[in-house]
Design a protein around this motif. Structure first.
Motif, PDB file in Angstrom:
ATOM      1  N   THR A  73       7.871   4.819  -0.865  1.00 56.16           N
ATOM      2  CA  THR A  73       7.365   3.805  -1.792  1.00 56.16           C
ATOM      3  C   THR A  73       8.478   2.838  -2.177  1.00 56.16           C
ATOM      4  O   THR A  73       8.282   1.611  -2.179  1.00 56.16           O
ATOM      5  CB  THR A  73       6.786   4.466  -3.052  1.00 56.16           C
ATOM      6  OG1 THR A  73       5.621   5.211  -2.688  1.00 56.16           O
ATOM      7  CG2 THR A  73       6.433   3.443  -4.116  1.00 56.16           C
ATOM      8  N   LEU A  74       9.643   3.371  -2.477  1.00 58.45           N
ATOM      9  CA  LEU A  74      10.756   2.509  -2.879  1.00 58.45           C
ATOM     10  C   LEU A  74      11.306   1.719  -1.699  1.00 58.45           C
ATOM     11  O   LEU A  74      11.768   0.590  -1.870  1.00 58.45           O
ATOM     12  CB  LEU A  74      11.834   3.336  -3.567  1.00 58.45           C
ATOM     13  CG  LEU A  74      11.358   3.949  -4.891  1.00 58.45           C
ATOM     14  CD1 LEU A  74      12.368   4.945  -5.434  1.00 58.45           C
ATOM     15  CD2 LEU A  74      11.021   2.870  -5.922  1.00 58.45           C
ATOM     16  N   PHE A  75      11.221   2.264  -0.494  1.00 59.00           N
ATOM     17  CA  PHE A  75      11.560   1.481   0.699  1.00 59.00           C
ATOM     18  C   PHE A  75      10.596   0.297   0.830  1.00 59.00           C
ATOM     19  O   PHE A  75      11.015  -0.823   1.105  1.00 59.00           O
ATOM     20  CB  PHE A  75      11.475   2.344   1.953  1.00 59.00           C
ATOM     21  CG  PHE A  75      12.694   3.162   2.250  1.00 59.00           C
ATOM     22  CD1 PHE A  75      13.689   3.362   1.305  1.00 59.00           C
ATOM     23  CD2 PHE A  75      12.840   3.752   3.487  1.00 59.00           C
ATOM     24  CE1 PHE A  75      14.817   4.122   1.592  1.00 59.00           C
ATOM     25  CE2 PHE A  75      13.953   4.504   3.797  1.00 59.00           C
ATOM     26  CZ  PHE A  75      14.943   4.695   2.857  1.00 59.00           C
ATOM     27  N   ALA A  76       9.305   0.553   0.661  1.00 61.76           N
ATOM     28  CA  ALA A  76       8.319  -0.533   0.741  1.00 61.76           C
ATOM     29  C   ALA A  76       8.608  -1.591  -0.313  1.00 61.76           C
ATOM     30  O   ALA A  76       8.475  -2.799  -0.057  1.00 61.76           O
ATOM     31  CB  ALA A  76       6.903   0.029   0.571  1.00 61.76           C
ATOM     32  N   HIS A  77       9.004  -1.154  -1.492  1.00 54.82           N
ATOM     33  CA  HIS A  77       9.356  -2.070  -2.574  1.00 54.82           C
ATOM     34  C   HIS A  77      10.605  -2.881  -2.202  1.00 54.82           C
ATOM     35  O   HIS A  77      10.696  -4.078  -2.485  1.00 54.82           O
ATOM     36  CB  HIS A  77       9.589  -1.260  -3.850  1.00 54.82           C
ATOM     37  CG  HIS A  77       9.788  -2.068  -5.078  1.00 54.82           C
ATOM     38  ND1 HIS A  77       8.795  -2.854  -5.635  1.00 54.82           N
ATOM     39  CD2 HIS A  77      10.876  -2.224  -5.868  1.00 54.82           C
ATOM     40  CE1 HIS A  77       9.271  -3.451  -6.719  1.00 54.82           C
ATOM     41  NE2 HIS A  77      10.531  -3.080  -6.878  1.00 54.82           N
ATOM     42  N   ALA A  78      11.560  -2.230  -1.544  1.00 59.94           N
ATOM     43  CA  ALA A  78      12.825  -2.880  -1.183  1.00 59.94           C
ATOM     44  C   ALA A  78      12.663  -3.936  -0.100  1.00 59.94           C
ATOM     45  O   ALA A  78      13.417  -4.909  -0.084  1.00 59.94           O
ATOM     46  CB  ALA A  78      13.844  -1.831  -0.735  1.00 59.94           C
ATOM     47  N   VAL A  79      11.714  -3.782   0.811  1.00 62.32           N
ATOM     48  CA  VAL A  79      11.579  -4.745   1.913  1.00 62.32           C
ATOM     49  C   VAL A  79      10.705  -5.948   1.552  1.00 62.32           C
ATOM     50  O   VAL A  79      10.544  -6.855   2.359  1.00 62.32           O
ATOM     51  CB  VAL A  79      11.050  -4.089   3.217  1.00 62.32           C
ATOM     52  CG1 VAL A  79      11.979  -2.972   3.663  1.00 62.32           C
ATOM     53  CG2 VAL A  79       9.626  -3.584   3.069  1.00 62.32           C
ATOM     54  N   ARG A  80      10.134  -5.964   0.340  1.00 60.76           N
ATOM     55  CA  ARG A  80       9.316  -7.106  -0.056  1.00 60.76           C
ATOM     56  C   ARG A  80      10.120  -8.395   0.033  1.00 60.76           C
ATOM     57  O   ARG A  80      11.323  -8.374  -0.188  1.00 60.76           O
ATOM     58  CB  ARG A  80       8.814  -6.937  -1.503  1.00 60.76           C
ATOM     59  CG  ARG A  80       7.824  -5.854  -1.682  1.00 60.76           C
ATOM     60  CD  ARG A  80       7.484  -5.664  -3.131  1.00 60.76           C
ATOM     61  NE  ARG A  80       8.707  -5.724  -3.930  1.00 60.76           N
ATOM     62  CZ  ARG A  80       8.766  -6.130  -5.196  1.00 60.76           C
ATOM     63  NH1 ARG A  80       7.704  -6.487  -5.824  1.00 60.76           N
ATOM     64  NH2 ARG A  80       9.890  -6.154  -5.849  1.00 60.76           N
ATOM     65  N   PRO A  81       9.556  -9.514   0.366  1.00 62.49           N
ATOM     66  CA  PRO A  81       8.135  -9.768   0.528  1.00 62.49           C
ATOM     67  C   PRO A  81       7.567  -9.382   1.895  1.00 62.49           C
ATOM     68  O   PRO A  81       6.394  -9.614   2.169  1.00 62.49           O
ATOM     69  CB  PRO A  81       8.027 -11.277   0.310  1.00 62.49           C
ATOM     70  CG  PRO A  81       9.312 -11.807   0.820  1.00 62.49           C
ATOM     71  CD  PRO A  81      10.346 -10.749   0.479  1.00 62.49           C
ATOM     72  N   ALA A  82       8.402  -8.804   2.773  1.00 60.02           N
ATOM     73  CA  ALA A  82       7.882  -8.337   4.058  1.00 60.02           C
ATOM     74  C   ALA A  82       6.929  -7.166   3.811  1.00 60.02           C
ATOM     75  O   ALA A  82       6.957  -6.519   2.766  1.00 60.02           O
ATOM     76  CB  ALA A  82       9.030  -7.903   4.962  1.00 60.02           C
ATOM     77  N   ARG A  83       6.095  -6.888   4.804  1.00 61.62           N
ATOM     78  CA  ARG A  83       5.131  -5.794   4.698  1.00 61.62           C
ATOM     79  C   ARG A  83       5.823  -4.438   4.795  1.00 61.62           C
ATOM     80  O   ARG A  83       6.834  -4.316   5.475  1.00 61.62           O
ATOM     81  CB  ARG A  83       4.109  -5.890   5.830  1.00 61.62           C
ATOM     82  CG  ARG A  83       3.199  -7.089   5.753  1.00 61.62           C
ATOM     83  CD  ARG A  83       2.325  -7.173   6.993  1.00 61.62           C
ATOM     84  NE  ARG A  83       3.186  -7.393   8.164  1.00 61.62           N
ATOM     85  CZ  ARG A  83       2.944  -6.940   9.380  1.00 61.62           C
ATOM     86  NH1 ARG A  83       1.864  -6.257   9.632  1.00 61.62           N
ATOM     87  NH2 ARG A  83       3.764  -7.182  10.365  1.00 61.62           N
ATOM     88  N   PRO A  84       5.268  -3.411   4.153  1.00 65.38           N
ATOM     89  CA  PRO A  84       5.822  -2.066   4.312  1.00 65.38           C
ATOM     90  C   PRO A  84       5.460  -1.508   5.685  1.00 65.38           C
ATOM     91  O   PRO A  84       4.714  -2.130   6.449  1.00 65.38           O
ATOM     92  CB  PRO A  84       5.131  -1.272   3.204  1.00 65.38           C
ATOM     93  CG  PRO A  84       3.834  -1.960   3.014  1.00 65.38           C
ATOM     94  CD  PRO A  84       4.114  -3.429   3.259  1.00 65.38           C
ATOM     95  N   SER A  85       5.956  -0.335   5.971  1.00 67.97           N
ATOM     96  CA  SER A  85       5.580   0.352   7.202  1.00 67.97           C
ATOM     97  C   SER A  85       4.065   0.547   7.222  1.00 67.97           C
ATOM     98  O   SER A  85       3.457   0.823   6.189  1.00 67.97           O
ATOM     99  CB  SER A  85       6.265   1.713   7.254  1.00 67.97           C
ATOM    100  OG  SER A  85       5.652   2.536   8.216  1.00 67.97           O
ATOM    101  N   PRO A  86       3.447   0.439   8.412  1.00 63.59           N
ATOM    102  CA  PRO A  86       1.998   0.659   8.495  1.00 63.59           C
ATOM    103  C   PRO A  86       1.564   2.046   8.027  1.00 63.59           C
ATOM    104  O   PRO A  86       0.434   2.234   7.605  1.00 63.59           O
ATOM    105  CB  PRO A  86       1.678   0.483   9.987  1.00 63.59           C
ATOM    106  CG  PRO A  86       2.847  -0.211  10.573  1.00 63.59           C
ATOM    107  CD  PRO A  86       4.024   0.047   9.685  1.00 63.59           C
ATOM    108  N   ALA A  87       2.458   3.023   8.063  1.00 62.81           N
ATOM    109  CA  ALA A  87       2.098   4.380   7.617  1.00 62.81           C
ATOM    110  C   ALA A  87       1.940   4.452   6.113  1.00 62.81           C
ATOM    111  O   ALA A  87       1.366   5.394   5.592  1.00 62.81           O
ATOM    112  CB  ALA A  87       3.163   5.380   8.056  1.00 62.81           C
TER     113      ALA A  87
END
Length: 200
Positions: A73-87
């Motif tokens: 979740t925090l990785f997805a937050h860190a890569v914003r505004p790019a999309r998170p991993s599809p998983a």
């Protein structure tokens, strides 16, 4: 030139990568049972204390899986505004919940004060984890995640969006788009087929 990856970053990326694509269109989980966690810990003898002696139980498995969910979740937050991993699309926790889980996991191992006093220097008090605490594995992983997320390497974190990939990776050079060359090849082939489908 390739930027080196810290031990903390590598460890937390390896934890996140226990969710992976299985090659047949599904997301595979390497941590489905205590034996899977035991095997993963044994594969990290240089970064996890007591890795060779560790045998996971259901409690440890639940704790590490909960921590992994927080980390992704925090990785997805860190890569914003790019999309998170599809998983991660349907699995993401609210960020405050992910932070709570991470911080609670990091606090699970008690520490003791340790005095160091070099010749000619002043005494310095540090802290050391109590050996073989029940939740030491989760605490070590959580502390590695905190060090990574609060450090400069976080700026290089990306989600790989090649077909059939669900990994996060650290960008090693300015033009890198995928976690590894095979993902780049799959992405180029998929784009080629899509162009021909539209024009054909």
């Amino acid at each position: 030139m390739r930027d080196p990856i810290s031990r903390d970053a590598q460890l937390v990326l390896d934890l996140a990568s226990t969710l992976r694509h299985d090659g047949a269109g599904q997301v595979a989980d390497d941590l489905t049972d205590p034996a899977g966690l035991t095997a993963w810990v044994h594969a990290h003898p240089h970064t996890l204390p007591g890795a060779g002696r560790h045998t996971a139980d259901p409690h440890a498995l639940t704790a590490v899986r909960d921590l992994r969910g927080a980390v992704r979740t925090l990785f997805a937050h860190a890569v914003r505004p790019a999309r998170p991993s599809p998983a991660d699309g349907a699995r993401l926790l609210p960020v405050p919940e992910a932070l709570r889980r991470l911080n609670e996991a990091a606090a699970r191992t008690p520490t003791v004060p340790v005095l160091a006093w070099d010749e000619g220097g002043e005494p310095v008090v540090g802290r050391r984890p109590v050996p073989d605490g029940e939740d030491q594995l989760t605490a070590v992983l959580a502390r590695a995640a905190i060090a990574f997320l609060a450090g400069p390497e976080r700026e290089r974190l990306r989600a790989c969006h090649a077909p059939r990939c669900v990994r996060y990776f650290l960008k090693e050079h300015p033009r890198q788009e995928w976690c590894k060359p095979s993902c780049g090849n799959r992405a180029r082939v998929a784009r080629h087929h899509e162009r021909h489908r539209r024009t054909g």
